[in-house]
Design a protein around this motif. Structure first.
Motif, PDB file in Angstrom:
ATOM      1  N   VAL A   1       0.860  -1.177   0.000  1.00 36.95           N
ATOM      2  CA  VAL A   1       0.000   0.000   0.000  1.00 36.95           C
ATOM      3  C   VAL A   1       0.896   1.226   0.000  1.00 36.95           C
ATOM      4  CG1 VAL A   1      -1.770   1.260   1.233  1.00 36.95           C
ATOM      5  CG2 VAL A   1      -1.793  -1.243   1.227  1.00 36.95           C
ATOM      6  N   ASP A   2       0.654   2.137  -0.885  1.00 31.19           N
ATOM      7  CA  ASP A   2       1.437   3.365  -0.941  1.00 31.19           C
ATOM      8  C   ASP A   2       0.839   4.390   0.013  1.00 31.19           C
ATOM      9  OD1 ASP A   2       3.134   2.310  -2.780  1.00 31.19           O
ATOM     10  OD2 ASP A   2       2.110   3.178  -4.526  1.00 31.19           O
ATOM     11  N   ILE A   3       1.720   4.958   0.842  1.00 31.24           N
ATOM     12  CA  ILE A   3       1.295   6.036   1.739  1.00 31.24           C
ATOM     13  C   ILE A   3       2.251   7.193   1.561  1.00 31.24           C
ATOM     14  CG2 ILE A   3       0.333   4.417   3.455  1.00 31.24           C
ATOM     15  CD1 ILE A   3       2.826   4.980   5.162  1.00 31.24           C
ATOM     16  N   THR A   4       1.850   8.351   2.105  1.00 32.12           N
ATOM     17  CA  THR A   4       2.696   9.534   2.037  1.00 32.12           C
ATOM     18  C   THR A   4       2.958  10.028   3.451  1.00 32.12           C
ATOM     19  OG1 THR A   4       1.754  10.153  -0.104  1.00 32.12           O
ATOM     20  CG2 THR A   4       2.887  11.880   1.176  1.00 32.12           C
ATOM     21  N   VAL A   5       4.250  10.272   3.748  1.00 29.36           N
ATOM     22  CA  VAL A   5       4.669  10.807   5.052  1.00 29.36           C
ATOM     23  C   VAL A   5       5.321  12.153   4.816  1.00 29.36           C
ATOM     24  CG1 VAL A   5       6.112  10.469   7.092  1.00 29.36           C
ATOM     25  CG2 VAL A   5       5.001   8.502   6.029  1.00 29.36           C
ATOM     26  N   LYS A   6       4.859  13.162   5.548  1.00 27.60           N
ATOM     27  CA  LYS A   6       5.388  14.514   5.393  1.00 27.60           C
ATOM     28  C   LYS A   6       6.494  14.739   6.439  1.00 27.60           C
ATOM     29  CE  LYS A   6       0.981  16.444   3.751  1.00 27.60           C
ATOM     30  NZ  LYS A   6      -0.042  17.490   3.975  1.00 27.60           N
ATOM     31  N   VAL A   7       7.644  15.216   5.942  1.00 31.76           N
ATOM     32  CA  VAL A   7       8.785  15.520   6.826  1.00 31.76           C
ATOM     33  C   VAL A   7       9.273  16.931   6.534  1.00 31.76           C
ATOM     34  CG1 VAL A   7       9.492  13.110   7.008  1.00 31.76           C
ATOM     35  CG2 VAL A   7      10.428  14.513   5.181  1.00 31.76           C
TER      36      VAL A   7
END
Length: 996
Positions: A41-47
């Motif tokens: 599953v592709d997810i997005t994490v903001k840094v």
């Protein structure tokens, strides 16, 4: 084949080859389904920053297990980086609104090092999966790891602190330096007056936290100290660097009830602030110098309290302080307790309480009774002990107290065992009463035989032989003190509190507890406390008082002496005065030159007596006196006087009693006494000699000095030796012995012989008599006859060599001589001319004819003795070597003419190790000098046995092969011809001669 045998079949309308595409289609459908079902599953994490994040490399982990991989990076805006991550299918159900992501990277701080594994693998995302109702595909990365959950296993407590200090997230919590928990969060209280610090105690240790547990900040190093030393407290290296918290549970209070979650506790600044205690009030005098948080209450070296705060006391002056006391002292806080201030003191006695010079004063106390109280007055100095205090309390009567003040030490053998408590003037207005306190553990050292004296300064006793200096401890030298000595622990009885003793001026006076009186003439000068009473060389007493006699022309001396010598004083005891006299043999008189006249005592017999008349000189010797009485006779006195010591092995064992002329007036008689315990060392054949002064002998070999002892150098002395004695044959009373002038004369005492030389010889008195290099006697007299044609020598030969005084013994004069061949008797250059001797074998003889030449020695007791005959002597001399194959195997003993003087006889000795080399066929030849063979064409050939034989001569021999009876073994005394030259064929012999 015929047409009748043909087989006809019908073909299927659908070929089986079409099954292959069908199977392939089914496999493709299954792979597609598997790929979709197992796909991530592709997810997005903001840094905030993409630093250290690499596509297709940076991983997502959960407890070290990889659950995802970064696929790509993109910018959302200038402040945010979008990280696309493909998560494993197994993590799908945990991608809820409660799950969290944060970036792990190496971090080095004061708290320690974290994320160290990223140095090798690179940064990675840590994933905290939490199931939830709502699925998310976009997350905000946390800036730091999330805190522990409030429902995490363990005990959660909340600490209140004024400031955070070096405590931070993850700071350790310690119990007895073992980490039992950690800080997982902190926040300001609602009113912002203090901080709340959340602590989690591990499940295994949560039972250690009680309701009365105390927490303190254990960060860094806590150091307290002063001149007495330093104390450093820390929990661990981690707490030093990164901060930490510690806790303990006081022994008082509720120690049973354990804490529950979120119980709140104060966090103290340090360990001292965390300690529990009982608060008391103390009133200090002016100029006490106390300091809040520094001034301590100390009991027997242990810190039991601390001044917390103080205010000025307007009514009494000084200050009133609040003091926290150890709760264990609460039962003892009674009204009769005595507190006092201890300050550093610098005086002549030294520096006391030097550790308080920088740290300030402290408070000491003494326990007492009374009612419970919380308020006390602090005295400026230590109060005296009362007689009720544990220990032994004594009263000492003293004429002065200038060396004693409150707190002055009381010593026993230089060990401090007590103190001076108080002193006051007695009713007689002349003496003082001094209160001494002996510590409980030392009170058994005092009994009825104890004597007390002033301790201070130096006490010197001595003589020319030796002296002693007795010094008090440095503290007593500078500030004074009292000491005591117990004479007899067996006979003394116990004393009770308040027992009275007298104080003596010094130990000598204190020990002289017995006394006698003596009537003495006024012509002598005596000094109280100075004039000594001696027994032998020992000082056993001294003059205490001097009173005028009834006739005013005499004095009565009171002598105090040591009780150990009480048995000396009987009816026949004699006491006389020793006045200054300069004499090498009278140390008593010489000693009196330095310390004044003294009294000497000689023990007596009969009933005890304590009053005597003083004699003007030493009494005559009495054979009934203790010890062994002997008489020595000598030609002169050697400077010996009464009192001269007698030594055995450099130790004094007796003394000279009387020195007088012998009955015939030709010599001196010396009466001596050997102490009873040394009687066993005197036998009938014991030899006595004069050991006075220094005996020196000098010659070209050097200077030799001898003395028996330093005592004998200064005062003279006699000594004796038992080298020739049989101690089983004991000496008896009044036995007579000769007294030899020196040890050497005593040593050679034995058989006296007279040797007559038919010419005048150069020989001195005391010259040696030697045999084979050893001194066996000494010349005692040398005289010329009336016509000066002969020399008569008297010599003493040691008795242990009787064969040297038997008929057949030969004496000859030895002096040095030098020739090309050799040096004869070179030792005479150093010690002077001497006499040589060889033993005889007949009857004892006292008169001998002296020879001026060396007689031939014919044999030795060991080895093979041979006789060689030759027509002439040549260059041979006694002592020349005998060679075999150029190796020395023997020597020439002597040379003399044969009986008819037609030739010479040469006596040789072959050493035992080489005697088997000589056989009956052996050939002996003169190996002296050099054999030169020269020719015009052959050149020059030089032959010699050795370099030594060129100058001094020598003998060689060769032995042929043993092939006939003439080559058998030989015995001592065998005769051989000495050939003038060697046959070259002899040198070619090579017999195998093995030592049997």
């Amino acid at each position: 084949m015929t047409e009748d045998n043909a087989i006809v079949s019908n073909k299927s309308p659908i070929s089986s080859i079409w099954l292959l595409p069908v199977i392939a289609a089914l496999i493709g459908i299954w792979l597609l389904f598997k790929s979709i079902s197992d796909g991530g599953v592709d997810i997005t994490v903001k840094v905030d920053s993409a630093e250290g994040i690499v596509a297709n490399k940076t991983e997502v982990r959960y407890k070290g297990f990889v659950v995802g991989l970064v696929k790509e990076l993109d910018l959302e805006d200038l402040n945010t980086v979008l990280v696309t991550i493909e998560m494993n299918n197994t993590a799908k159900r945990y991608l809820s609104e409660n799950s969290m992501f944060w970036l792990v990277k190496p971090d080095i701080s004061l708290s320690g090092v974290s994320g160290l594994d990223t140095v090798i693998t690179g940064n990675y995302f840590e994933f905290l999966p939490v199931e939830g109702e709502k699925q998310l595909r976009v997350y905000e990365a946390l800036k730091e790891p999330p805190p522990e959950s409030e429902d995490a296993p363990g005990l959660h407590v909340v600490l209140h602190a004024k400031e955070l200090g070096s405590i931070g997230h993850g700071s350790a919590v310690f119990y007895k330096q073992i980490q039992v928990g950690e800080v997982y969060g902190f926040e300001l209280a609602d009113d912002a007056e203090y901080l709340k610090i959340n602590v989690l105690i591990d499940e295994d240790y949560e039972h250690l936290v009680k309701l009365n547990t105390r927490f303190w900040n254990a960060s860094g190093v806590e150091m307290t100290g002063d001149l007495s030393g330093f104390k450093i407290r820390t929990q661990s290296l981690a707490s030093i660097v990164g901060g930490g918290i510690a806790f303990y549970t006081p022994e008082t209070g509720d120690r049973e009830t354990t804490a529950t979650d979120f119980t709140e506790y104060p966090l103290f600044e340090d360990f001292d602030a965390a300690r529990a205690g009982v608060k008391v009030v103390m009133n200090f005098p002016r100029e006490s110098g106390i300091k809040a948080g520094i001034t301590k209450v100390i009991f027997e070296g242990v810190e039991v309290g601390l001044v917390e705060d103080f205010v000025h006391n307007s009514e009494q002056g000084g200050v009133t302080a609040s003091v926290i006391m150890d709760p264990r002292l609460e039962p003892y806080l009674l009204s009769e307790m005595q507190f006092w201030l201890v300050k550093p003191n610098i005086s002549l006695s030294g520096v006391t309480n030097v550790d308080r010079l920088l740290s300030g004063s402290f408070v000491a106390f003494r326990l007492g009774g009374g009612h419970p109280t919380r308020e006390f007055d602090v005295l400026p100095t230590e109060p005296p002990l009362s007689f009720d205090e544990e220990g032994l309390h004594l009263n000492i009567k003293a004429e002065k107290v200038d060396s004693m003040s409150f707190g002055s030490p009381v010593f026993y053998k230089n060990l401090k065992v007590g103190t001076v408590q108080n002193h006051y003037l007695n009713d007689d207005q002349r003496t003082f009463n001094v209160h001494l306190h002996i510590e409980p553990e030392y009170e058994h050292l005092v009994n009825s035989t104890s004597v007390f004296y002033e301790q201070g300064g130096f006490e010197v006793n001595g003589s020319l032989r030796s002296f002693t200096i007795r010094s008090a401890p440095l503290q007593a030298i500078l500030a004074g003190g009292v000491a005591f000595h117990t004479v007899d622990f067996d006979k003394g009885t116990n004393v009770e509190d308040g027992h009275n003793f007298n104080l003596n001026r010094n130990l000598t006076e204190a020990l002289n507890i017995e006394s006698i009186t003596i009537d003495a003439s006024n012509q002598y000068e005596f000094v109280e406390g100075i004039t000594k009473l001696k027994y032998g060389d020992k000082e056993i007493g001294q003059v205490r008082t001097i009173q005028p006699g009834k006739d005013l022309y005499s004095s009565v001396l009171t002598i105090g002496y040591q009780s150990d010598y009480k048995e000396l004083f009987k009816e026949s005891t004699k006491i006389w005065i020793v006045e200054p006299k300069l004499s090498s043999g009278n140390l008593a008189g010489v000693s009196a030159l330095l310390q004044g006249s003294f009294l000497q005592v000689k023990p007596g017999h009969g009933e005890a007596k304590n009053h005597y008349s003083l004699l003007h000189e030493a009494p005559a010797n009495d054979p009934s006196d203790p010890g062994l009485q002997l008489e020595l006779y000598a030609s002169k006195s050697f400077g010996i006087e009464r009192g001269t010591s007698i030594f055995y092995k450099a130790m004094p064992v007796g003394q000279v009693d009387v020195v007088e002329y012998s009955d015939d007036g030709l010599g001196v008689k010396v009466s001596i006494t050997i102490e009873e315990k040394y009687r066993k060392f005197i036998g009938k054949k014991t030899r006595f000699f004069n050991a006075s002064g220094i005996r020196a002998t000098a010659n070209l070999r050097g200077l030799k000095m001898k003395t028996e002892s330093l005592d004998a150098i200064l005062r003279g002395g006699l000594a004796f030796s038992n080298d020739y004695a049989d101690l089983s044959d004991k000496a008896e009373e009044l036995d007579q012995f000769p007294l030899y002038a020196t040890r050497d004369e005593m040593t050679i005492a034995g058989n006296e012989v007279e040797i007559e030389f038919d010419q005048a010889i150069d020989l001195l008195h005391d010259a040696h008599v030697k045999f084979n290099g050893y001194v066996v006697g000494r010349v005692t007299d040398v005289e010329l006859n009336e016509d000066l044609s002969k020399t008569i020598v008297t010599a003493m030969i040691k008795s242990e060599y009787p064969s040297l005084t038997q008929s057949g013994a030969k004496f000859w004069f030895a002096e040095p001589s030098v020739s090309v061949a050799n040096v004869k008797d070179p030792i005479a250059y150093f010690i002077g001319n001497f006499i040589k001797v060889i033993p005889g074998s007949g009857d004892k003889q006292t008169n001998f004819a002296g020879l001026t030449y060396e007689p031939a020695i014919t044999n030795l007791p060991s080895g093979l003795n041979l006789t060689l005959t030759a027509s002439r002597r040549g260059s041979l001399n006694p002592g020349n070597p005998v060679y075999y194959r150029q190796m020395q195997v023997g020597k020439v003993l002597g040379i003399e003419l044969n009986q008819d003087a037609t030739g010479v006889v040469i006596y040789a000795n072959i050493a035992d190790d080489f005697s088997h080399l000589v056989r009956r066929g052996s050939k002996f030849y003169n190996a002296s000098g050099i054999d030169i063979d020269a020719g015009v064409f052959s050149g020059v050939k030089v032959t010699t046995e050795s370099v030594d034989t060129i100058l001094s001569g020598g003998i060689g021999f060769a032995t042929p092969e043993s092939d006939d009876n003439d080559n058998g073994k030989v015995e001592s005394g065998q005769a051989f011809k000495l050939n003038e030259t060697v046959d070259p064929d002899w040198l070619q012999w090579r017999p195998a001669l093995t030592k049997p």
